[in-house]
Scaffold this motif. Structure first.
Motif, mmCIF file in Angstrom:
data_model
loop_
_atom_site.group_PDB
_atom_site.id
_atom_site.type_symbol
_atom_site.label_atom_id
_atom_site.label_comp_id
_atom_site.label_asym_id
_atom_site.label_seq_id
_atom_site.Cartn_x
_atom_site.Cartn_y
_atom_site.Cartn_z
ATOM 1 N N UNK A 208 3.976 21.937 13.743
ATOM 2 C CA UNK A 208 4.419 23.176 13.112
ATOM 3 C C UNK A 208 5.181 22.886 11.817
ATOM 4 N N UNK A 209 4.997 23.759 10.837
ATOM 5 C CA UNK A 209 5.705 23.695 9.554
ATOM 6 C C UNK A 209 5.336 22.475 8.703
ATOM 7 N N UNK A 210 4.061 22.061 8.768
ATOM 8 C CA UNK A 210 3.620 20.934 7.932
ATOM 9 C C UNK A 210 2.871 21.401 6.685
ATOM 10 N N UNK A 228 8.724 28.838 5.412
ATOM 11 C CA UNK A 228 9.401 27.618 5.830
ATOM 12 C C UNK A 228 10.197 27.863 7.109
ATOM 13 N N UNK A 229 9.467 28.261 8.143
ATOM 14 C CA UNK A 229 10.038 28.424 9.476
ATOM 15 C C UNK A 229 9.014 27.908 10.479
ATOM 16 N N UNK A 252 -7.248 28.232 10.481
ATOM 17 C CA UNK A 252 -5.847 27.809 10.533
ATOM 18 C C UNK A 252 -5.329 28.159 11.927
ATOM 19 N N UNK A 253 -4.752 27.177 12.620
ATOM 20 C CA UNK A 253 -4.359 27.390 14.011
ATOM 21 C C UNK A 253 -2.851 27.263 14.188
ATOM 22 N N UNK A 254 -2.372 27.653 15.376
ATOM 23 C CA UNK A 254 -0.949 27.570 15.692
ATOM 24 C C UNK A 254 -0.485 26.116 15.627
ATOM 25 N N UNK A 255 0.719 25.904 15.104
ATOM 26 C CA UNK A 255 1.254 24.553 15.014
ATOM 27 C C UNK A 255 1.740 24.047 16.358
ATOM 28 N N UNK A 256 1.744 22.722 16.520
ATOM 29 C CA UNK A 256 2.216 22.116 17.759
ATOM 30 C C UNK A 256 3.676 21.691 17.587
ATOM 31 N N UNK A 283 -6.298 17.020 10.113
ATOM 32 C CA UNK A 283 -4.986 16.838 10.753
ATOM 33 C C UNK A 283 -3.936 16.724 9.657
ATOM 34 N N UNK A 284 -3.208 17.827 9.438
ATOM 35 C CA UNK A 284 -2.223 17.894 8.353
ATOM 36 C C UNK A 284 -0.884 17.347 8.855
ATOM 37 N N UNK A 285 -0.294 16.467 8.054
ATOM 38 C CA UNK A 285 0.960 15.801 8.422
ATOM 39 C C UNK A 285 1.975 15.998 7.301
ATOM 40 N N UNK A 286 3.200 16.317 7.662
ATOM 41 C CA UNK A 286 4.288 16.399 6.676
ATOM 42 C C UNK A 286 4.868 15.000 6.510
#
Length: 406
Positions: A208-210, A228-229, A252-256, A283-286
């Protein structure tokens, strides 16, 4: 630390433990995340309490001495909510409520509350309500403490137990109704997915939030809600995207999140059908988060649970504009240089080098390296399409970075 804004936020204290499995650094990191969750839910963390223990106390989660310290602080500072970093049992929640005499929440309850706030569609609301009912069912007894003096036994079956059993039956009936409703909506959504034709399906997944929704907006030129939440996106959004003249579906799916409540994983598995049926995962990563590697592990674990870990995947390391290695004093000979001090270039030469061209480094917000991203996605989607429709491959020439249509 999250700054307090000039709005009415509910004051809360955060409580966690330090154990052999969860050291001091890990506990701090989890409490940082819990503070962000509290802020997302509309609260403000005034103070944190931690205690070193072999394992959480089965009666009150933390020891009696620390609990008295928490109680005194709450009383002196007029705090209305105590939030615990791990899931509390029904007995723990009941015992703690008696001692603190304030609203007691655990991480699971907090996440469920955020999901309830964020759910926009009827489907998402139904899924959240199901998770809430499944969480509530074993905890109903604690809601009838005003009738606890009515003990059971032969000839002594009091109204307290009758009320509890009645409520349990109501909640069980509600759970059955919600599951049936979800089943009906699932069938409708399966038909919708079947009607989308033979286009390649690409799904954005990640912690979530990435920045998944921001990336979705940039690529699809749509207006998916991004903030940004935590858990800004609950409802799966699907858009048709065209790069050069190659169309595909992007979802676009719910964040884990770590310690994601079991009830939510179960109730949202149907939402994650978009992931299960995808041909390609992004797989999007912050990468600017100090513990992004653990976020990757958490996401991979949930992908395994929904049987999607073997899908073709491109690792998209986002927020490179915000990445800053931790500074290391060259004169400090005692401090060991760790991954926290790596530059981006050094990171690329670690395990990321084994990912090869399936690792991309971008900034969706600043649109940095997006052309490389589009080219890589185009190549992968084209390969999948050509494999599926070998006679149509002449329709999709090689990618030309100077001729991109979105």
């Amino acid at each position: 630390m999250i700054e307090k804004k000039d709005i009415a936020l509910e004051k809360a204290v955060l409580i966690g433990v330090i154990t052999k499995q969860q050291d001091e650094d890990k506990s701090k990191e989890y409490l940082d995340e819990l503070e962000f969750l509290t802020f997302t839910a509309g609260g403000y963390a005034v103070k944190r309490f931690t205690q070193k223990m072999e394992k959480p106390d089965p009666r009150t989660f933390i020891g009696t001495g620390k609990m008295e310290e928490v109680r005194q602080y709450i009383e002196d500072n007029e705090i209305g909510t105590a939030i615990f970093d791990d899931e509390l049992s029904a007995a723990q929640e009941r015992n703690i409520s008696k001692i603190l005499n304030v609203k007691v929440l655990d991480r699971t309850n907090l996440i469920l509350d955020i999901f309830a706030q964020r759910a926009q569609t009827s489907y998402a609301r139904t899924q959240v309500e199901l998770a809430q009912c499944e969480y509530l069912l074993p905890r109903l007894r604690g809601m009838w403490t005003h009738l606890e003096r009515q003990k059971g036994g032969i000839g002594m079956r009091g109204p307290g137990e009758t009320e509890i059993e009645t409520d349990r039956r109501i909640v069980r009936d509600k759970i059955s109704l919600l599951k049936a409703r979800i089943k009906t909506i699932d069938k409708q959504m399966a038909v919708q997915r079947g009607n989308r034709g033979a286009m390649v399906r690409v799904a954005l997944v990640g912690y979530t939030n990435v920045g998944k929704s921001t990336l979705m907006n940039v690529i699809s030129k749509s207006e998916v809600f991004a903030e940004n939440k935590l858990f800004a996106t609950l409802d799966t959004t699907v858009r048709k995207v065209v790069i050069q003249n190659l169309p595909f579906l992007l979802s676009d799916t719910v964040g884990f999140i770590r310690k994601l409540p079991t009830q939510l994983v179960e109730s949202f598995k149907s939402t994650l059908d978009e992931v299960r049926e995808a041909d390609l995962l992004l797989h999007v990563v912050d990468i600017s988060h100090p513990n992004f590697e653990e976020h990757i592990e958490s996401v991979n674990k949930i992908l395994g649970e929904i049987k999607s870990s073997d899908k073709p995947t491109i690792m998209v390391f986002n927020k490179i504009d915000a990445y800053e290695p931790e500074p290391l004093d060259e004169d400090d000979l005692e401090t060991e240089r760790t991954e926290r001090h790596y530059t981006l270039q050094e990171w690329k030469s670690t395990w990321m080098s084994k990912v090869g061209n399936n690792a991309l480094f971008i900034s969706a917000l600043n649109k940095k390296n997006l052309e490389d991203f589009k080219k890589r996605v185009y190549d992968e989607v084209r390969d999948i399409h050509v494999t599926r429709f070998p006679y149509n491959h002449f329709l999709y020439p090689d990618y030309n970075e100077f001729d991109v249509k979105e």
